[in-house]
Structures are given as structure tokens and as C-alpha cells.
Design a protein around this motif. Structure first.
Motif: not given
Length: 399
Positions: A181-182, A190-199, A221-225, A247-248
Motif C-alpha cells: 500500500q505504501v 513518483n515519491i522516493i521511499i527510504l527504508s531503514d532495514e538495519v534490524y 518492484g518499485y524502482n524509487n526505493v 537501490s534498484r
């Protein structure tokens, strides 16, 4: 001059973490030595560090071996492999997050940040001149924010949505359907998503077989990640100070790489060798198995602690990561978490982190880091129980 607010949680740790008997504020899976790392490997004869290697700047964007190992991990169970060229190494994830914001956000931009979370994720965009809105979660919804709230926060100038998954301090996860959904919302504009996945991938209370198990956002599947990670939390190697950005989208990587020249040049070659050894296929599975089992053992101890003290505390049991957010109260009124943590430390040597390090609204909350050595967690929680039963009346109530 840039206005820099106090980094509350790091100031607290700086003041107390080296002066406690039971560190139950530590957010890393119990740290290991180089010798212990070698012992975890299937190949005991392989050297962790090549001592003959000349200590130049090395590979500017990160060593081939390290980036190849990271690319392999991110490519697992995905139809499209991630290229090592789409990864940059950094001195820890804190620099990865800073550098991403530094490269992409400025005056006139709007940023939305998942909250509560690690303070730098929303403070650094402010320092860069961005307008920041907090997308707030609540314990009533298992610390998962509301999707409709995100929709109302979107503005024409929204540049970045920041997630922290699994979450610090709550240990909650944003599951696969939620992440989709996000992604759908972000992709519309076309908003960039930054996901901090350190855990990631310390999932101790959810099964990978669960149909809604949260993947890395990089595989949605979203390129702007952009995702960030590090060796500190899930991999028990905070001392080598290795993080990364992946990032892809090659354009995002090139933009960040250009900014990175001003801050980093390259990362320590010795540190990268240790990280590459840890993430090699002969080592990484044993290392993660050790840490996930440690998390399972210790979260059970923490659950017993909460049950023993259920008249004085409450929580939403964490699903993943190394932290839990626990609320202490006296006769229904939240305690002053700073006073609670200071007096707990003074009386018992047990270190928790005050919840107001994550925002003044979290009255009565403390963050507990429960994936330190069980030999620390178990007696530390026993001492904390004694404190709650004998000394809670001496703790000030929240204002």
C-alpha cells in the motif's frame, strides 16, 4: 549555522552505556570478536583479514567481495537479481541514512517519516531544510501507522517517505500487504521511499512462511526505493562500522555516490574484509541463526518480566528486531521515564533507555534492548523486577 537538536538517545548511551552492570539498552545482537566470527564459519581455515593487503583507500564505492555478498542476499527469492553496482558502502547505517538525505533532500522539499523511530531519520531532513511530517503509529494499532494518515500527509512537494522496518524502538513490523500500500501511494506521485532495514532479518516472532511476512522493500518492484542496512544490529559487528545503501534505481545510486565523495571517499578496507567474511555464504547463516535464537530466548524472558510486573507495566510484544517499548505506570499514571531509568541504574546497575529519547509524548515508556547476552539479560531483568517492586513509589510521575 545549521540548527542541530540534541540526539537524545545517543547522548543517553554516551553517558551511561559504559558505566552499567546490566546493559539492557544495547540494540545490537550480542557482539562478537573476530575469533568468534571465524568459529561460526564453515571454513575455519579461511582468514578473516588478509594481513598482506596494502592499506590504500581501496575500492571507492566498496569492495567487490562485500558488495557481491550483499547483492546475493538482496537477490534471494527475487526474480530480478540486484547488481553489486547498485550498492554503496558507508561507515555504519547512520552515515547511510545521513548521506541519502544529504544527497536527495533540501529547501522546499517535504518529507514524511514513520514515527516513533531513530531520531536522525527525521532530524537530518530538517537540518537539510526540508519540511518534515511525522507519520505516527500507536500501541492501540500494534505500533503500525494508519495508511489513510499517510494519504493525508502527502503534499505536492513530498520528496521522500522514510520507513524503519523492523522498527526501533517498538519492534513492530510493517508487513508485506502494508508495504504494498505504501508503494502504491508513493508510485502515484513518483515519491522516493527510504527504508531503514538495519534490524532485518532478526524476525523472532513471525515465521518466514507467513504469507504476509515482510520482505525487504527492495524486492517490492518499485524502482524509487532505497534501503539501508549495517553490520551492527543483526550481524553483531558494530565495532567495524560498516553500513550500506542499496537501490534498484541507478540514477539514485549515482546521485548519492556523487554526494558521497564529499563525506566518505572510501570505507575502511579492514572493516570491509571483516564484513565480507561475515556475509559470505559459509558464515552468514550460522551468524544469523545464532542471533535469531538469542532473540527468541531473550524475548521469552522479557515476556515473563512483563507478566510478573503487569500491574506496573504494559507493552505490545515486539515481532522482530532487538528492542521493545514498555510503558511503566504507578496507579495508572505514567512514570517519568528519565527518573525511572536513572534510579534503576543507580540502584541496580541495569540500563534501560528513557522513552522520551524518542519523543516527549511517550510518557512512561522505556526502550529495552533484549538481544544482548542472555547472561546479562536474565539477571538484569531480575534486578529490574526487584526495583519495580521495592522502589517504584520513589520514582517521579510524568509531568
Amino acid at each position: 549555522m545549521v540548527k542541530i537538536n540534541e540526539f537524545a538517545v545517543e547522548s543517553w548511551m554516551d553517558a551511561y552505556e559504559n558505566h552499567c552492570k546490566y546493559n539492557i539498552a544495547e540494540t545490537c545482537c550480542a557482539s562478537i570478536s573476530v575469533d568468534q566470527l571465524r568459529d561460526l564459519s564453515d571454513n575455519k581455515t579461511r582468514e578473516v583479514i588478509d594481513a598482506s593487503k596494502v592499506l590504500t583507500y581501496g575500492a571507492i564505492r566498496g569492495s567487490d567481495e562485500l558488495r557481491n555478498n550483499l547483492a546475493r542476499l538482496y537477490s534471494a527469492k527475487t526474480a530480478t537479481p540486484l547488481s553489486p553496482d547498485n550498492i554503496l558502502t558507508t561507515p555504519g547505517a547512520i552515515q547511510a541514512n545521513y548521506l541519502t538525505t544529504y544527497a536527495l533532500v533540501g529547501q522546499g522539499d517535504h518529507v514524511i517519516c514513520h514515527y516513533p523511530t531513530y531520531q536522525s531519520l527525521y532530524e537530518v531532513p530538517k537540518q537539510m531544510g526540508a519540511d518534515v511530517d511525522l507519520w505516527q503509529a500507536s500501541p492501540e494499532n500494534a505500533w503500525v501507522p494508519i495508511i489513510d494518515d499517510l494519504k493525508t500527509l502527502i503534499k505536492p512537494n513530498t520528496k521522500l517517505i522514510i520507513l524503519n522496518n523492523p522498527n526501533n524502538p517498538t519492534g513492530a513490523v510493517l508487513n508485506k500487504s502494508f508495504l504494498q500500500q505504501v508503494v502504491d501511494i508513493a508510485s502515484e506521485k513518483n515519491i522516493i521511499i527510504l527504508s531503514d532495514e538495519v534490524y532485518r532479518p532478526i524476525f523472532h516472532s513471525i515465521s518466514p512462511l507467513d504469507k504476509d511476512f515482510p520482505p525487504s522493500l527492495l524486492s517490492m518492484g518499485y524502482n524509487n526505493v532505497i534501503v539501508t542496512g549495517s553490520m551492527s544490529k543483526a550481524y553483531s559487528l558494530a565495532g567495524i562500522r560498516i553500513g550500506w545503501i542499496a537501490s534498484r534505481n541507478p540514477e539514485l545510486i549515482e546521485t548519492i555516490a556523487a554526494a558521497r565523495h564529499y563525506t566518505t571517499i572510501s570505507v575502511s578496507g579492514l572493516d570491509e574484509q571483516v564484513a565480507a567474511f561475515a556475509l559470505h555464504s559459509s558464515t552468514v547463516h550460522s551468524l544469523l541463526a545464532r542471533n535469531i535464537q538469542l532473540a527468541k530466548t531473550n524475548v521469552a524472558l522479557l515476556e515473563k518480566f512483563v507478566l510478573k510486573n503487569d500491574d506496573e507495566c504494559e507493552w505490545v510484544k515486539p515481532v522482530a528486531g532487538t528492542t521493545a517499548f514498555i510503558k511503566f505506570h504507578r496507579e495508572g499514571k505514567p512514570v517519568d521515564s528519565v527518573d525511572f531509568c536513572k534510579k534503576l541504574h543507580e540502584k541496580t546497575g541495569v540500563l534501560f533507555t528513557p522513552g522520551n529519547c524518542f519523543g516527549e509524548e511517550w510518557k512512561g515508556y522505556v526502550r529495552v534492548g533484549f538481544v544482548n547476552h542472555t547472561e546479562i539479560i536474565e539477571p538484569g531483568l531480575a534486578e529490574a523486577t526487584k526495583f519495580v517492586r521495592k522502589n517504584l513509589d520513589d520514582v517521579e510521575l510524568a509531568g
